[in-house]
Design an enzyme around this catalytic site. Structure first.
Site, mmCIF file in Angstrom:
data_model
loop_
_atom_site.group_PDB
_atom_site.id
_atom_site.type_symbol
_atom_site.label_atom_id
_atom_site.label_comp_id
_atom_site.label_asym_id
_atom_site.label_seq_id
_atom_site.Cartn_x
_atom_site.Cartn_y
_atom_site.Cartn_z
ATOM 1 N N HIS A 280 1.220 -5.804 14.199
ATOM 2 C CA HIS A 280 -0.108 -6.425 14.200
ATOM 3 C C HIS A 280 -1.087 -5.491 13.506
ATOM 4 O O HIS A 280 -0.970 -4.272 13.643
ATOM 5 C CB HIS A 280 -0.581 -6.692 15.640
ATOM 6 C CG HIS A 280 -1.714 -7.643 15.702
ATOM 7 N ND1 HIS A 280 -3.018 -7.240 15.563
ATOM 8 C CD2 HIS A 280 -1.737 -8.993 15.849
ATOM 9 C CE1 HIS A 280 -3.802 -8.302 15.645
ATOM 10 N NE2 HIS A 280 -3.051 -9.378 15.800
ATOM 11 N N ASP A 337 2.981 -14.322 18.522
ATOM 12 C CA ASP A 337 3.899 -15.339 17.998
ATOM 13 C C ASP A 337 5.331 -15.140 18.446
ATOM 14 O O ASP A 337 6.177 -16.001 18.216
ATOM 15 C CB ASP A 337 3.857 -15.334 16.467
ATOM 16 C CG ASP A 337 2.529 -15.842 15.948
ATOM 17 O OD1 ASP A 337 2.021 -16.805 16.531
ATOM 18 O OD2 ASP A 337 2.004 -15.283 14.973
HETATM 19 N N1 ACO Z 1 9.172 -5.627 10.528
HETATM 20 C C1 ACO Z 1 9.494 -4.472 9.899
HETATM 21 N N2 ACO Z 1 8.585 -3.579 9.445
HETATM 22 C C2 ACO Z 1 7.294 -3.867 9.655
HETATM 23 C C3 ACO Z 1 6.878 -5.038 10.317
HETATM 24 C C4 ACO Z 1 7.870 -5.924 10.770
HETATM 25 N N3 ACO Z 1 7.539 -7.041 11.400
HETATM 26 N N4 ACO Z 1 5.526 -5.060 10.382
HETATM 27 C C5 ACO Z 1 5.112 -3.939 9.770
HETATM 28 N N5 ACO Z 1 6.178 -3.202 9.347
HETATM 29 C C6 ACO Z 1 6.130 -1.889 8.703
HETATM 30 C C7 ACO Z 1 5.699 -1.985 7.249
HETATM 31 O O1 ACO Z 1 6.810 -2.156 6.392
HETATM 32 C C8 ACO Z 1 5.002 -0.654 7.056
HETATM 33 O O2 ACO Z 1 6.002 0.324 6.933
HETATM 34 P P1 ACO Z 1 5.774 1.616 5.966
HETATM 35 O O3 ACO Z 1 4.631 2.356 6.580
HETATM 36 O O4 ACO Z 1 7.065 2.345 6.009
HETATM 37 O O5 ACO Z 1 5.442 1.062 4.609
HETATM 38 C C9 ACO Z 1 4.317 -0.407 8.404
HETATM 39 O O6 ACO Z 1 5.113 -1.126 9.366
HETATM 40 C C10 ACO Z 1 2.877 -0.917 8.481
HETATM 41 O O7 ACO Z 1 2.860 -2.295 8.132
HETATM 42 P P2 ACO Z 1 1.738 -3.001 7.270
HETATM 43 O O8 ACO Z 1 2.329 -4.152 6.536
HETATM 44 O O9 ACO Z 1 0.997 -1.962 6.461
HETATM 45 O O10 ACO Z 1 0.756 -3.502 8.410
HETATM 46 P P3 ACO Z 1 -0.340 -4.621 8.260
HETATM 47 O O11 ACO Z 1 -1.362 -4.330 9.283
HETATM 48 O O12 ACO Z 1 -0.781 -4.748 6.849
HETATM 49 O O13 ACO Z 1 0.451 -5.974 8.622
HETATM 50 C C11 ACO Z 1 1.421 -7.744 9.870
HETATM 51 C C12 ACO Z 1 0.421 -6.573 9.871
HETATM 52 C C13 ACO Z 1 1.155 -8.658 8.672
HETATM 53 C C14 ACO Z 1 1.233 -8.537 11.143
HETATM 54 C C15 ACO Z 1 2.867 -7.154 9.797
HETATM 55 O O14 ACO Z 1 3.123 -6.352 10.932
HETATM 56 C C16 ACO Z 1 3.933 -8.243 9.650
HETATM 57 O O15 ACO Z 1 4.225 -8.666 8.535
HETATM 58 N N6 ACO Z 1 4.520 -8.744 10.807
HETATM 59 C C17 ACO Z 1 5.475 -9.818 10.748
HETATM 60 C C18 ACO Z 1 4.752 -11.175 10.643
HETATM 61 C C19 ACO Z 1 4.049 -11.557 11.924
HETATM 62 O O16 ACO Z 1 4.608 -11.467 13.013
HETATM 63 N N7 ACO Z 1 2.793 -12.030 11.774
HETATM 64 C C20 ACO Z 1 1.991 -12.481 12.900
HETATM 65 C C21 ACO Z 1 0.883 -11.511 13.202
HETATM 66 S S1 ACO Z 1 -0.038 -12.016 14.616
HETATM 67 C C22 ACO Z 1 -0.998 -13.266 14.037
HETATM 68 O O17 ACO Z 1 -1.434 -13.306 12.928
HETATM 69 C C23 ACO Z 1 -1.267 -14.357 14.920
#
Ligand code: ACO
Length: 401
Positions: A280, A337
């Site tokens: 998140h 979610d």
């Molecule tokens: N699975 C694996 N790795 C992940 C995940 C995941 N679900 N989420 C984040 N990471 C990793 C990224 O690859 C990144 O790694 P790095 O530092 O080695 O490059 C690190 O964690 C940080 O992630 P970011 O993408 O920079 O975080 P951001 O805040 O931009 O994204 C998000 C947040 C979009 C929710 C992300 O965690 C994600 O894609 N999750 C999966 C989709 C999801 O569940 N979305 C619902 C969110 S809740 C809502 O909107 C209601």
């Protein structure tokens, strides 16, 4: 904070913050969120207390108008919503124009936008009454349109609101009532859905809410702004994650339940796959909504005497992921979610309707944020950029290219 003077002071300086990770777009009195501690409060009330003690519509009133309603305020609000539950019959022509394979989120966004053709789109923000009317209209019509998106694709007759029912019971009958069968509201299912949708009502400046505020800041009307919010919510990184989670869990089940394989895939930086329902932008601790939903799922399955292998796979996946240093180091926990789809599925909601359910839950938050933005007379949302393209070039004719 004197935002105006801040703007003057920063003058020609532009901050670059892709994804607005550290940029506040407004001040707000609606939702308090502490991502480090896993705290969520609406207008000062803890989410844990609201889900247990209030109904979806009470929380909607709180979020939109700032205080919990008195009994008479609540009755008026509920009655006013019911009085607007009819949809112009001509809207059915628009529904008929969609191909049968249309995703219900696309239909809902279009239908919400189409409402502007049948209802005044712009609202005089100096008129409390005009604003109130727009709010009760969208709260009344949105669930009907959502149910139509589902029923149209399932070949079912389009259903109308039953004004003898409360908001969530009505939503259930809108979605599921078959005219030839007696429809009995299941109070356990209604309670579970009510609680689940309260958890979705508002979440400060997330992607779809920021979209609603920015569209509304150009003085586009409420329905047009909400329609944009629906589109923003649709994506897999935002509300669309609830559909993606269920699809992922199904895939794990078909694959023999090997959760480690999927976790390793998510950790592989050469693979675009992410563990859906994990991580998140703001929560760097357990999402408090996920904790409540997990317990609600357990209660619902027990009360309805249900068994779904998907719930066990989800719990196993969570357990293994939380022990994995990759997820610990990045503070990736289950989000709202992760378990919500399991509850929707238990209630009989088809998977492509999951994000629509989220949209119904989020509607009061979008309305409240739009109202706050308009009442605060916020300026039009218009970010700057840092231009890194070509400098001035002489034009080349076709022959010269
Ligand atoms: N699975 C694996 N790795 C992940 C995940 C995941 N679900 N989420 C984040 N990471 C990793 C990224 O690859 C990144 O790694 P790095 O530092 O080695 O490059 C690190 O964690 C940080 O992630 P970011 O993408 O920079 O975080 P951001 O805040 O931009 O994204 C998000 C947040 C979009 C929710 C992300 O965690 C994600 O894609 N999750 C999966 C989709 C999801 O569940 N979305 C619902 C969110 S809740 C809502 O909107 C209601």
């Amino acid at each position: 904070i004197d935002i105006k003077s801040l703007r003057t002071v920063t003058g020609g300086v532009i901050t670059i913050d892709p994804g607005f990770k550290n940029t506040g777009s407004c001040t707000s009195k609606i939702t308090f969120l502490d991502g480090e501690k896993g705290i969520l409060r609406h207008r000062g009330y803890a989410i844990e207390e609201l889900t247990k003690k209030a109904s979806f519509l009470e929380v909607a009133f709180l979020i939109i108008f700032g205080e919990l309603p008195t009994k008479s305020e609540f009755k008026k609000f509920e009655d006013d919503i019911k009085s607007h539950s009819l949809i112009n019959e001509e809207m059915k022509n628009i529904i008929d124009g969609f191909p049968k394979v249309a995703h219900p989120m696309g239909m809902l966004s279009s239908l919400t936008s189409a409402l502007t053709a049948f209802n005044s789109n712009t609202v005089d923000i100096n008129s409390k009454e005009e604003m109130y009317q727009a709010i009760v209209k969208i709260l009344a019509k949105f669930p009907v349109l959502a149910s139509w998106a589902h029923r149209r694709n399932d070949g079912l007759p389009l259903n109308y609101a039953d004004n003898s029912l409360d908001y969530i019971s009505n939503l259930m009958q809108l979605l599921f009532r078959i005219p030839t069968e007696e429809y009995k509201i299941n109070p356990i299912a209604v309670k579970a859905l009510d609680e689940l949708l309260i958890l979705h009502e508002d979440h400060e400046q997330n992607c779809s809410t920021s979209t609603v505020r920015i569209v509304g800041s150009s003085e586009a009307g409420l329905f047009a702004s909400i329609s944009a919010g629906v589109s923003a919510l649709w994506g897999r990184l935002h509300g669309g994650a609830n559909q993606a989670v269920l699809e992922m869990l199904e895939q794990i089940r078909k694959d023999g339940g090997d959760v480690e394989k999927f976790i390793n895939k998510a950790k592989d930086k050469n693979d675009p796959f992410r563990l859906m329902g994990f991580g998140h932008r703001v929560y760097k601790n357990f999402d408090p909504r996920a904790r409540i939903i997990k317990n609600a799922a357990d209660e619902l399955f027990q009360d309805l005497n249900l068994n779904d292998p998907i719930l066990e796979i989800a719990k196993h996946l969570e357990e293994v992921a939380l022990k994995d240093p990759y997820f610990a180091e990045r503070k990736l926990y289950p989000n709202v979610d992760f378990y919500s789809g399991i509850i929707y599925r238990a209630l009989g909601v088809p998977v492509e309707m999951f994000t629509v359910m989220f949209a119904i839950g989020r509607l009061p938050g979008w309305i409240a944020q739009w109202k706050e933005m308009r009442e605060n007379k916020e300026p039009i949302g218009r970010p700057r950029q840092l231009y890194i393209g070509e400098t001035l070039r002489p034009f080349k004719s076709f022959e010269e290219r």
